[in-house]
Design an enzyme around this catalytic site. Structure first.
Site, PDB file in Angstrom:
ATOM      1  N   ASP A  59     -13.212   1.343  11.746  1.00 56.31           N
ATOM      2  CA  ASP A  59     -13.571   1.497  10.338  1.00 56.31           C
ATOM      3  C   ASP A  59     -13.961   0.150   9.724  1.00 56.31           C
ATOM      4  O   ASP A  59     -13.489  -0.216   8.649  1.00 56.31           O
ATOM      5  CB  ASP A  59     -12.421   2.151   9.571  1.00 56.31           C
ATOM      6  CG  ASP A  59     -12.905   2.882   8.317  1.00 56.31           C
ATOM      7  OD1 ASP A  59     -14.141   3.056   8.168  1.00 56.31           O
ATOM      8  OD2 ASP A  59     -12.060   3.265   7.490  1.00 56.31           O
ATOM      9  N   LYS A  99       0.871  -1.176   0.000  1.00 55.18           N
ATOM     10  CA  LYS A  99       0.000   0.000   0.000  1.00 55.18           C
ATOM     11  C   LYS A  99       0.902   1.218   0.000  1.00 55.18           C
ATOM     12  O   LYS A  99       1.644   1.461   0.946  1.00 55.18           O
ATOM     13  CB  LYS A  99      -0.872  -0.040   1.255  1.00 55.18           C
ATOM     14  CG  LYS A  99      -1.917   1.032   1.330  1.00 55.18           C
ATOM     15  CD  LYS A  99      -2.968   0.660   2.380  1.00 55.18           C
ATOM     16  CE  LYS A  99      -3.174   1.784   3.360  1.00 55.18           C
ATOM     17  NZ  LYS A  99      -4.062   1.436   4.468  1.00 55.18           N
TER      18      LYS A  99
END
Ligand SMILES: *[C@@H]1O[C@H](CO)[C@@H](O)[C@H](O)[C@H]1NC(C)=O
Ligand SMILES: *[C@@H]1O[C@H](CO)[C@@H](O)[C@H](O)[C@H]1NC(C)=O
Ligand SMILES: *[C@@H]1O[C@H](CO)[C@@H](O)[C@H](O)[C@H]1NC(C)=O
Ligand SMILES: *[C@@H]1O[C@H](CO)[C@@H](O)[C@H](O)[C@H]1NC(C)=O
Length: 960
Positions: free
Chosen positions: A763, A667
């Site tokens: 989240d 990422k």
């Protein structure tokens, strides 16, 4: 970083002068062909040791080089020093007296293993563990007729196992694990050699590859002397050949995580020296194998197969060494005999999801090592405990005994205990000092740069991970071994013990220097060799192991690179005048100085680029590795578009392959985005603390050259969101969706209840749930996560963050964050799973819609228009009502009314059973907990040291 500039200048002068004089007025000691060959080899490498200067490796005692009395080079051992480059070129074969090569733990070494290596007729040990070598293993390796020790594990080798290895008649150690090898296991025929000829080999370590086909029956014969057969984590199919029962010397057998079918051969119980047997996760069937008479067995794992048996076999109570019996998700039953608990040093009994029935009676003299009895989902209808007193974990959830009355005893409740993990304690008499950046506190309370890496034990004989006796033995043994080889080791630390996805017992190792803050290169290559060559033999309880070392780059002083110096002799050969010599000396000094400063800058750069203002100090490294930008660039093929697998506001996600062949997802934060640096750091620190099969694993990170990258394990089937929307092509039927829900719930429950301190994810949403190759859920993205602190309050006040649609309204209004906020988001996810709709779309909010439409009396509870049509649900679908009811309890407006995540896990498992789904493939097998007790003896204790340490003398360790 303590790199003194001044103190080495004088010695460099003298050193350089002596080399120049020697080059001009005398030949070096080293055989000139060898010297030329080694220099040629080194010209393909970067980061060669600092004293690799000149043309006399033997006389100048080059780091990592040993020579014999005739000044021929006999070994090259250069582990963990950050070597980069290739072995290509025909050079290595010219070092014709080489007996040992160890280039382990240098992931910067790439390219193929040249076939010319087959010409090293004297070679005894070839050790290339944890590099990035690729391509096929050359068939010419079969020409190394003296080879005893061949370790090519944890590289990127592909192609099939060369049949010519069968010609290595002296071989006793063969480790090819952790590569990308394909094809079948070669056996001999009229014209070709094969591995069945290796009758002196004790170790076949082929796990974690892509080997296929059946295990050839010809592979095993009574002539063989194998003690370890490790074929786990491959694609082997067919049945287990009965010839395996002929290898009487066998002590460890791992065939788990393959696709083996059929019954287990009946003569397996001829293997009376077998101590560990792992057959789990295959498609084996027939009656449960008879292990009667296998008196050495300590660890038996045959879970997740199709064995059946309606009565408990006699061997359950007749294995005197049994510590661990894992028989989960089979079709076996009967009444457990009391003698099972008293006749053996039993630590862990895992029998969930079978049909054990009658009364559970563990008696009074059960093993004092017993930690866990898991009988979840069986048919036990009573539990007697004469005299009471058993206070370790017993789980009977899902048995009739738990359906009696309203007051459930503790064994009917979901109890959550801390995951066992050992960490070496620190013996500080006073308050521990704060160590300078990059240094770590040793167990003896000194700040230093430890040499570190990861130990992987492939088949320990115990399952009680909390028993410190095991680890202190390991620490003491390692230290003794290093001291035996005059390595300046002060202490050993072990940390983060856990069982990994490949069923290895994994732990971080730190080796601390004695009376100094950092090791020299000689020390590091010595320590590395003791581990890569298996010179260190662990206590027998730990069984076979391998080690992956990290690069150790804190050396005393940077030195001229080998390349520059290698050119010197050529220049000097052409010009011999005194003036020229003087000029050359001056020039060289300049070169050295320049080199020195650039190295210094390079070294500090990686730390300097971590901006403490925006993101605090450098994250503490434990399990995760720090990668260089170059490594990541290479592993993602320069961030090519074809490797792009995702992206978002944060940046892009790339697929990559690490040096050891591991697939990873990288990422990469968008260039110039400094906004995410806090999230970046949070995620690294949190992910390092958590290890669970339903949480994505952090492999490492990179924060060089203004980049911020997180490197995770690669989860091949993408996000749950993409599956639900049909984007990823993965179709999730109702049962699969239940499995995904269960997996995600387990991951979150772990964060809430097992992580210490507890973590709130903040989240939870479908795009943060990833699906692996078996569609197991893995929760990801910990950028917003928060630790709840250890004060027991379980709540903090914090700025509201999260994703609209999933956000807990109570948290939104009060800013009070608790774990129940995740439960709310998870409830939304449950609704998303069953409707296939985004939680918030064009003003429609799924929670509100379900609540307003719901009518339990109507067909499909009046939700027909909301439910995902592709699920083909009817009111008759098992568990549907309970599922909707659970989802609605999760999204209750009052957080106090929402269930805990472990209660959610329990409910989903119940729903799955109602829906006729075996919760198996999504089940979590965490390990046994807590206790003391005497370590179990392991039979291959008696095998003598030669099984582990090569017959090769340890290469000379130079005095400093
Ligand atoms: C194994 O032993 C038998 C006789 O005991 C012999 O015929 C056979 O050739 C041997 N196999 C190997 C591979 O040496
Ligand atoms: C091995 O097992 C088979 C089948 O169980 C048995 O018939 C045979 O006698 C055993 N052989 C030895 C040498 O114990
Ligand atoms: C075991 O599985 C095989 C297929 O893999 C099948 O042919 C055989 O009938 C099965 N045996 C039993 C006892 O279920
Ligand atoms: C246990 O189950 C078996 C097989 O279903 C049955 O024959 C036996 O009677 C049961 N025993 C008890 C004590 O319930």
């Amino acid at each position: 970083m303590r790199l003194s500039k001044g103190s080495f200048r004088g010695s460099h002068w003298v050193f350089l002068l002596s080399i120049l004089l020697r080059l001009i007025f005398a030949q070096g000691d080293t055989n000139s062909n060898d010297a030329a060959a080694l220099n040629a080899l080194a010209s393909n490498w970067q980061n060669t040791p600092s004293n690799w200067v000149g043309f006399d490796p033997c006389g100048a005692k080059w780091v990592g080089i040993s020579c014999n009395s005739k000044n021929r080079i006999t070994s090259i051992t250069l582990s963990s020093i950050g070597l980069k480059g290739t072995l290509s070129g025909g050079d290595i074969q010219n070092l014709s007296e080489l007996e040992a090569i160890d280039l382990s733990y240098n992931p910067g070494l790439t390219g193929p293993l040249p076939a010319s290596i087959g010409n090293l007729a004297q070679l005894l040990n070839l050790i290339l563990v944890g590099c990035s070598f690729s391509g096929e293993i050359p068939a010419a390796i079969g020409k190394l007729s003296n080879l005893k020790f061949l370790s090519l594990n944890s590289n990127k080798f592909s192609g099939s196992i060369p049949a010519t290895i069968g010609n290595l008649s002296q071989l006793y150690w063969l480790d090819l694990a952790g590569n990308q090898l394909t094809g079948t296991i070669p056996v001999s025929d009229a014209t070709n050699p094969g591995l069945d000829l290796l009758i002196h080999t004790k170790h076949f370590h082929f796990g974690v590859n892509q080997l296929s086909g059946s295990i050839p029956s010809k592979l095993f014969s009574p002539n063989m002397t194998l003690i370890h057969v490790l074929f786990d984590n491959n694609n082997l199919n067919g049945s287990i050949p009965s010839t395996l029962g002929l290898v009487k010397t066998l002590e460890v057998l791992r065939l788990d995580r393959n696709s083996l079918t059929g019954p287990v051969p009946a003569n397996l119980n001829n293997l009376t020296r077998l101590s560990e047997i792992h057959l789990a996760n295959n498609h084996l069937n027939g009656t449960l194998p008879d292990l009667m008479g296998m008196d050495s067995l300590s660890f038996v794992d045959m879970s997740n197969n199709s064995f059946d048996s309606s009565t408990v076999p006699l061997w359950f109570s007749s294995l005197p060494s049994l510590t661990s019996l894992y028989l989960e998700y089979l079709n076996i039953g009967g009444v457990l005999p009391q003698t099972l608990f008293s006749g053996s040093p039993l630590q862990t009994l895992r029998l969930r999801n079978n049909h054990f029935n009658g009364t559970l009676d563990i008696g009074t003299d059960y093993s004092n090592q017993l930690q866990l009895i898991d009988l979840t989902n069986n048919d036990i209808n009573a539990f007697t405990q004469i005299g009471g007193g058993y206070n370790k974990q017993l789980i009977l959830i899902g048995n009739p005994v738990c359906n009696q009355g309203n007051t459930f005893p503790s064994y009917c409740k979901m109890t959550v205990s801390a995951p066992p993990s050992y960490n070496t304690s620190k013996k500080c008499i006073t308050l521990p000092p704060t160590c300078p950046s990059g240094q770590t506190l040793s167990p003896n309370c000194q700040c230093a740069y430890p040499y570190s890496g990861t130990l992987f034990f492939r088949s320990p004989s115990f399952s009680d991970l909390s028993n410190n006796t095991y680890y202190t033995q390991l620490e003491q043994g390692l230290k003794d071994k290093f001291l035996q080889y005059q390595l300046p080791v002060d202490s050993i630390s072990l940390q983060n013990v856990f069982v990994d996805a490949q069923n290895n017992l994994e732990m971080s190792l730190g080796v601390f220097p004695s009376n100094k803050t950092y090791f020299s290169q000689v020390d590091v290559t010595g320590i590395g060799f003791i581990l890569s060559n298996q010179t260190y033999k662990p206590p027998p309880t730990f069984g076979p192991y391998y080690f992956l070392g990290q690069e150790y780059s804190v050396f005393i002083a940077p030195a001229p690179s080998a390349k520059k110096s290698n050119n010197l002799p050529i220049i000097i050969g052409a010009a011999a005048g005194g003036v020229v010599l003087l000029v050359l000396i001056c020039l060289s000094i300049l070169i050295i100085r320049r080199k020195k400063t650039t190295r210094l800058e390079e070294k500090s750069q990686s730390f300097a680029s971590w901006d403490p203002k925006s993101s605090g100090s450098i994250p503490q490294l434990k399990g995760a590795r720090m990668f260089t930008f170059e490594e990541i660039k290479k592993c993602t093929n320069n961030f090519t578009e074809t490797n792009e697998v995702g992206g978002g506001g944060y940046g892009k996600v790339y697929r990559g392959t690490l040096g050891n062949g591991q697939l990873v997802a990288v990422k990469r934060a968008q260039e110039g985005s400094s906004q995410g640096s806090h999230e970046f750091r949070t995620e690294i620190e949190l992910l390092q603390r958590v290890h669970h099969k339903n949480l994505v694993t952090l492999v490492g990170f990179c924060f060089e050259k203004g980049e911020q990258m997180l490197i995770y394990e690669y989860v091949p089937n993408g996000t749950l969101k993409d599956s639900l929307s049909g984007k990823s092509g993965v179709h999730l039927d109702w049962r699969r969706r239940l499995r995904v829900a269960l997996g995600a719930a387990k991951g979150i429950a772990y964060l809430h209840e097992l992580a210490d301190p507890p973590i709130v994810h903040r989240d939870i949403k479908s795009s943060n749930v990833l699906l692996d190759e078996n569609l197991n859920a893995k929760v990801s993205d910990f950028g917003l996560s928060k630790s709840l602190g250890a004060d027991g309050k379980g709540q903090i006040t914090t700025q509201v963050k999260g994703t609209m649609g999933y956000l807990d309204p109570e948290y939104y209004m009060t800013q009070q964050l608790t774990d129940k906020s995740d439960v709310y988001s998870f409830g939304v996810l449950l609704l998303e799973l069953i409707t296939g709709k985004k939680p918030l779309e064009r003003g429609r909010y799924i929670v509100r819609e379900v609540k307003s439409l719901l009518d339990w009396s109507k067909d499909l509870y009046n939700l027909k228009n909301l439910l995902d049509p592709s699920l083909e649900l009817t009111t008759l679908v098992g568990g549907l009502k309970q599922y909707i009811s659970l989802a609605l309890r999760c999204v209750d407006e009052s957080s106090a009314e929402r269930p805990t995540m472990s209660a959610v896990v329990y409910e989903i498992e119940k729903i799955m059973r109602q829906a006729g789904v075996n919760p198996s493939s999504a089940s979590n097998s965490s390990s046994a907990v807590g206790s003391t007790g005497t370590p179990v003896r392991h039979p291959y204790e008696s095998d003598g040291p030669s099984d582990y340490s090569g017959d090769v003398a340890y290469p000379r360790i130079e005095p400093k």
